[in-house]
Design an enzyme around this catalytic site. Structure first.
Site, PDB file in Angstrom:
ATOM      1  N   ASP A  84       0.856  -1.189   0.000  1.00 43.28           N
ATOM      2  CA  ASP A  84       0.000   0.000   0.000  1.00 43.28           C
ATOM      3  C   ASP A  84       0.890   1.236   0.000  1.00 43.28           C
ATOM      4  OD1 ASP A  84      -2.954   1.018   0.604  1.00 43.28           O
ATOM      5  OD2 ASP A  84      -1.561   2.221   1.798  1.00 43.28           O
ATOM      6  N   ASN A 111      -2.322  12.779  -4.511  1.00 43.72           N
ATOM      7  CA  ASN A 111      -3.358  13.175  -5.472  1.00 43.72           C
ATOM      8  C   ASN A 111      -3.790  14.620  -5.259  1.00 43.72           C
ATOM      9  OD1 ASN A 111      -3.568  10.817  -6.996  1.00 43.72           O
ATOM     10  ND2 ASN A 111      -4.966   9.861  -5.523  1.00 43.72           N
ATOM     11  N   GLU A 131      -4.604   2.389  -4.369  1.00 43.79           N
ATOM     12  CA  GLU A 131      -3.138   2.408  -4.349  1.00 43.79           C
ATOM     13  C   GLU A 131      -2.573   1.122  -3.742  1.00 43.79           C
ATOM     14  OE1 GLU A 131      -4.478   4.733  -0.654  1.00 43.79           O
ATOM     15  OE2 GLU A 131      -5.143   4.395  -2.711  1.00 43.79           O
TER      16      GLU A 131
END
Length: 578
Positions: free
Chosen positions: A437, A445, A480
């Site tokens: 992860d 983002n 992700e």
């Protein structure tokens, strides 16, 4: 291929023995030729016409001249029968255009016919038959003539089988297809031959004209019947091949099925399947009946050899012997090649490949083979495109659209297949699961934009694939998160891999171009990863617990303990950090 010493032996035996046998038939057997020149000439013409319609079955030519030869033997004697059979054989070989490599068939067939005639004449004599005192209404004479006719059939088949095994190296069954057709033709032709003899005895050479139509008609009908049966057999098998091709969903399976069926259906020594690739032909399947020829090429250019010519011209080619393609010189063509059949693989208006089959024998392929091969290549073209479409659809359903990694659905199937073994093997299996992860990815983002985030996800996928290679399977779990299955890795090996991944992601920044910052220059973004590890059988009893435990290790053991860490699932306290 027939050894040269055998070919020389045939000619030598013929040159020595045939004149002797001819002299014996002239001196020691019944002979009636005085004043019979015209009639003998008419019989010769009659025999030659009938001989123009032979059947070739299992490389054996069947001539429909037995009935005429019986009438000739009974009327003029053994010598005339041998001479006229010689003339008929020369006529047939000229029609077949046997060429230099097949010219041995002339002395071989002459010897075979001569031996059969002499042996049958002996049987006729032993059964009490006499050419000069024939009374066809006499039961003894009828018995002798019947025995003579039967002996022709038996001796002919026996000698054919002996020659096939000892000279040609062909081991056919005793009761094969050629025997059936020889027997069928004998049942029709020999009775007509006796009628010819009786009618000739009564009305002279007019009998030849009266019976020429039935003889020739029977010959043509048998030839057409055989051709009809052969075409029906091919069409039936072709339909079965098409059905098998349609059932295959993988392109490689389509190639395998087509090649296997083609070499069983056709007389093939070499076979090639090419598929178009960048304006060239790529060899995808190859067959060599002798398993002695090494493939020296992978690609064929336009106009190169047979397949390249078909690819360039978009039309099929059929060569019956090497003389027809002597202008085509190319090292990839087998030296012993004679007959060639090459056809384009078409789908719609597009040429997607070429199929080429080669035989070491002359005239191995004819129009029937061409039609059948054309149907088969049409089936192949459709099957290839269907399989490609299936594989593409399957790949799209199993791949993540952004990273091109496998998706979770595919990984779930891999897990099921991996653990689909018996209980004994399960106890000895070792495998591990990693969940990766990316840390604080929402912040990435928000700062650089989602397009920049996508660039990082794609680059992460590339790094993971390079790290894992053939060790296991890399999938995108969602968002992700990435999930990695290592089928043959124990906990120690899995931890080593996980640490390498952590260093690869955190130790090298990501270059992004599609960011939302107020300039257009590339930006270096640093990202770290938290990784959870679980192994079977150390951490779970059921394979489906691997993912859940790796996920728990990642959140509890890595995320909560500060991120950028590798954590191992521990079923006692649920916390262990490397």
């Amino acid at each position: 291929m027939i050894a040269k010493w055998k070919l020389y032996s045939v000619w030598l035996i013929w040159l020595i023995t045939w004149p002797i046998l001819l002299w014996i038939s002239y001196e020691h057997y019944y002979l009636n030729i005085e004043g019979q020149f015209l009639d003998i000439l008419l019989f010769a013409v009659f025999m030659c016409i009938v001989a123009l319609f032979p059947l070739t079955i299992n490389n054996t030519s069947i001539f429909f001249i037995n009935g005429i030869s019986i009438a000739i033997f009974l009327t003029f004697g053994l010598f005339v029968e041998i001479i006229l059979s010689f003339v008929a054989i020369i006529m047939v070989m000229a029609k077949l255009r046997v060429g230099k490599k097949g010219i041995y068939r002339i002395p071989l067939n002459i010897l075979m016919f001569t031996v059969v005639s002499m042996l049958s004449a002996e049987v006729y004599s032993l059964l009490g038959g006499r050419n000069d005192l024939i009374h066809y209404q006499n039961e003894a004479e009828l018995f002798a003539m019947t025995g003579y006719a039967i002996s022709i059939f038996i001796f002919n088949q026996a000698i054919i089988k002996i020659v096939q095994r000892t000279f040609l190296g062909i081991k056919e069954k005793l009761f094969d297809k050629s025997l059936k057709w020889e027997f069928t033709s004998s049942l029709l032709i020999i009775p007509v031959g006796f009628v010819l003899y009786i009618l000739y005895s009564e009305i002279g050479n007019a009998a030849i004209f009266f019976l020429s139509v039935p003889f020739i008609s029977i010959s043509i009908i048998l030839k057409l019947l055989y051709s009809y049966q052969e075409i029906n057999k091919y069409l039936k098998k072709t339909g079965e091949v098409g059905h098998r091709l349609a059932q295959k969903l993988e392109v490689s399976e389509v190639y395998d099925v087509f090649m296997r069926e083609m070499v069983q259906l056709m007389p093939v020594d070499y076979a090639y399947i090419y598929i178009t690739s960048n304006d060239k032909l790529k060899l995808v399947r190859y067959f060599d009946a002798s398993n002695q020829l090494e493939v020296s090429h992978e690609y064929v250019k336009r106009d190169e050899a047979f397949s390249g010519r078909v690819f360039s011209s978009r039309t099929s080619i059929l060569y019956k012997n090497s003389r027809e393609w002597e202008d085509i010189k190319n090292p990839i063509i087998p030296e012993e090649a004679e007959s060639v059949l090459s056809l384009p693989i078409e789908y719609g208006e597009e040429i997607i490949g070429v199929v080429t089959i080669v035989s070491k024998k002359e005239k191995a392929y004819d129009k029937t083979h061409h039609r059948i091969a054309d149907i088969l290549t049409n089936y192949l073209g459709v099957a290839i495109e269907n399989a490609k479409h299936y594989e593409l659809t399957k790949a799209e359903s199993e791949k993540d659209g952004l990273t091109k990694l496998y998706n979770y659905r595919y990984l779930d199937k891999v897990l099921d297949e991996h653990f689909n073994v018996n209980d004994e093997l399960l106890t000895s299996l070792h495998c591990s699961m990693l969940i990766v992860d990316l840390d604080h990815f929402k912040k990435v983002n928000d700062t650089y934009g989602h397009e920049a985030g996508n660039e990082i996800l794609k680059e992460t996928a590339v790094r993971l694939k390079e790290m894992i290679g053939t060790l296991g399977y890399v999938s995108r779990y969602g968002g992700e998160e990435f999930i990695i299955f290592l089928p043959d890795s124990d906990l120690t090996k899995a931890l080593h891999v996980a640490e390498g991944i952590r260093l690869s992601i955190g130790g090298t920044s990501f270059t992004v171009y599609q960011h939302i910052l107020p300039h257009s220059n590339p930006v270096e973004v640093n990202v770290t990863a938290s990784i959870g590890v679980s192994s079977y059988p150390e951490h779970c009893e059921e394979p489906n617990e691997l993912i859940r435990h790796a996920d728990r290790a990642m959140y509890i053991g890595a995320k909560r303990m500060g991120r950028n860490k590798v954590a191992v699932y521990n079923h006692i306290n649920e916390e262990a950090i490397l």
